[in-house]
Design a protein around this motif. Structure first.
Motif, PDB file in Angstrom:
ATOM      1  N   SER A 274      -6.055  -0.807   7.842  1.00 32.77           N
ATOM      2  CA  SER A 274      -6.744  -2.056   7.503  1.00 32.77           C
ATOM      3  C   SER A 274      -8.254  -1.861   7.429  1.00 32.77           C
ATOM      4  CB  SER A 274      -6.394  -3.151   8.510  1.00 32.77           C
ATOM      5  OG  SER A 274      -6.591  -2.708   9.828  1.00 32.77           O
TER       6      SER A 274
ATOM      7  N   GLN B 128      -0.814  -7.858   7.343  1.00 33.31           N
ATOM      8  CA  GLN B 128      -0.424  -6.458   7.221  1.00 33.31           C
ATOM      9  C   GLN B 128       1.084  -6.294   7.006  1.00 33.31           C
ATOM     10  OE1 GLN B 128      -3.811  -5.406  10.474  1.00 33.31           O
ATOM     11  NE2 GLN B 128      -2.346  -3.779  10.101  1.00 33.31           N
TER      12      GLN B 128
ATOM     13  N   HIS C 110      -1.536  -4.139   2.447  1.00 31.15           N
ATOM     14  CA  HIS C 110      -2.241  -4.968   3.424  1.00 31.15           C
ATOM     15  C   HIS C 110      -3.227  -5.886   2.690  1.00 31.15           C
ATOM     16  CE1 HIS C 110      -0.364  -2.774   6.493  1.00 31.15           C
ATOM     17  NE2 HIS C 110      -1.382  -2.148   7.040  1.00 31.15           N
TER      18      HIS C 110
ATOM     19  N   ASN D 278      -1.455   0.185   1.758  1.00 28.21           N
ATOM     20  CA  ASN D 278      -1.784   0.780   3.050  1.00 28.21           C
ATOM     21  C   ASN D 278      -1.250   2.193   3.223  1.00 28.21           C
ATOM     22  OD1 ASN D 278       0.695  -1.022   3.150  1.00 28.21           O
ATOM     23  ND2 ASN D 278       1.003   0.154   5.027  1.00 28.21           N
TER      24      ASN D 278
END
Length: 343
Positions: free
Chosen positions: A131, A157, A242, A315
């Motif tokens: 993140s 997320q 994310h 991500n």
């Protein structure tokens, strides 16, 4: 002569993605070795048009290996990264084990490439939290222009951030909802299917979770220790990608239009920001993409020099595997390492 690369944790989501990205980007390799724990030895993984058989990390000789991309978890990295580095192999670690070590550079190539020269102290380079990586890619060019004072970040997320088990749990629970089977939770603290969970990683004494603290600590280390950061991290029922809602307070005046222009020219950033239905990016659309996408850029009238924006990225790629490979490319392009076999 190419470089000999080892992938530690090659059977995991990120390890497999590292192999894919090395092949996609035509990284100059002479040999690639897939490594994992003893229980995964013999498992087959793909590298381009080749199939690699996984070998045992604990018995591998790194004396002729140039770079080890480590994605085997924090405890494994704590044990093995120093040993691998001592053999002259540069470790690029994806876990949180070394991110906060003063002698280990924490690198996002678009943000702080010059810090990479500090890797020689331990022969270890840290990859940031997934993140944080996408966040600082979007913040860096804006910070250079108007200097950020304060950040309020809310993350959304995906379950792939919790590994294959997280993805399996979302799939199994979703299926159970539709066929009216019992729903069980093993990986997450509450049901994730058709739900959101405001809890990622362990709770700390101040009430924040470790995931939220990571965003604070890593942003300060890579971007500017003077920035004030607060974060709420939330797990959402999305497989990959994310998302982040970010409120930024700057020292100097900056308009939404100026921010769009700056971000359009910034490395690693893609602006999709039309004020119309669908004129923004979602995690579903960013899956498999390398860019950090920025949408919903607008001025915040409640503070002086404030902006809001929406940041989305894959991500498993920019948040993990892609960034690690880009760090390896930075080592090569800056001639900080050369192939040991050639020497």
């Amino acid at each position: 002569m190419g470089f000999k690369i080892a992938i530690a944790g090659a059977t995991g989501n990120v390890g497999r993605e590292m192999l894919n990205i090395l092949a996609e980007r035509a990284f100059p390799v002479s040999d690639v070795v897939a490594l994992a724990s003893s229980r995964s030895v013999g498992t087959e993984v793909s590298f381009g048009d080749k199939t690699l058989k996984v070998k045992n990390l604990e018995t591998h000789d790194f004396s002729d290996t140039d770079i080890c991309l480590m994605s085997a978890g924090g405890s494994v990295s704590k044990t093995w990264s120093p040993k691998i580095g001592a053999q002259g192999c540069v470790v690029i670690d994806n876990s949180s084990a070394w991110r906060y070590d003063a002698d280990v550079p924490l690198i996002v190539p678009e943000v702080n490439p010059d810090a990479i020269s500090g890797y020689t102290k331990r022969n270890i380079i840290a990859n940031p939290n997934c993140s944080t990586a996408q966040l600082v890619v979007a913040l860096k060019p804006l910070h250079d222009h108007a200097k950020i004072k304060r950040l309020v970040v809310s993350t959304y997320q995906s379950v792939s951030g919790a590994g294959k088990d997280g993805m399996d749990e979302l799939f199994n629970q979703t299926r159970a909802v539709f066929v009216a089977d019992p729903i069980s939770s093993h990986k997450f603290t509450k049901r994730i299917a058709f739900n959101v969970i405001p809890h990622i990683d362990v709770f700390m004494e101040d009430g924040y979770t470790k995931e939220e603290w990571k965003v604070l600590a890593e942003t300060k280390k890579m971007l500017d220790p003077k920035i004030k950061v607060t974060c709420t991290a939330v797990r959402v029922p999305v497989f990959i990608g994310h998302s982040e809602s970010v409120n930024i307070e700057f020292e100097s005046e900056i308009s939404a239009e100026e921010a769009r222009d700056i971000l359009r020219d910034a490395p690693g950033c893609q602006v999709i920001d039309k004020h119309e239905d669908g004129g923004y990016i979602t995690p579903y659309e960013c899956a498999g993409e390398d860019a950090t996408y920025i949408s919903r850029i607008r001025e915040d009238a409640t503070v002086e020099n404030g902006l809001n924006m929406w940041i989305v990225s894959d991500n498993l790629r920019k948040g993990a595997a892609l960034n690690a490979v880009q760090i390896a490319e930075l080592l090569v392009n800056r001639r900080l390492i050369s192939p040991r076999l050639a020497a």
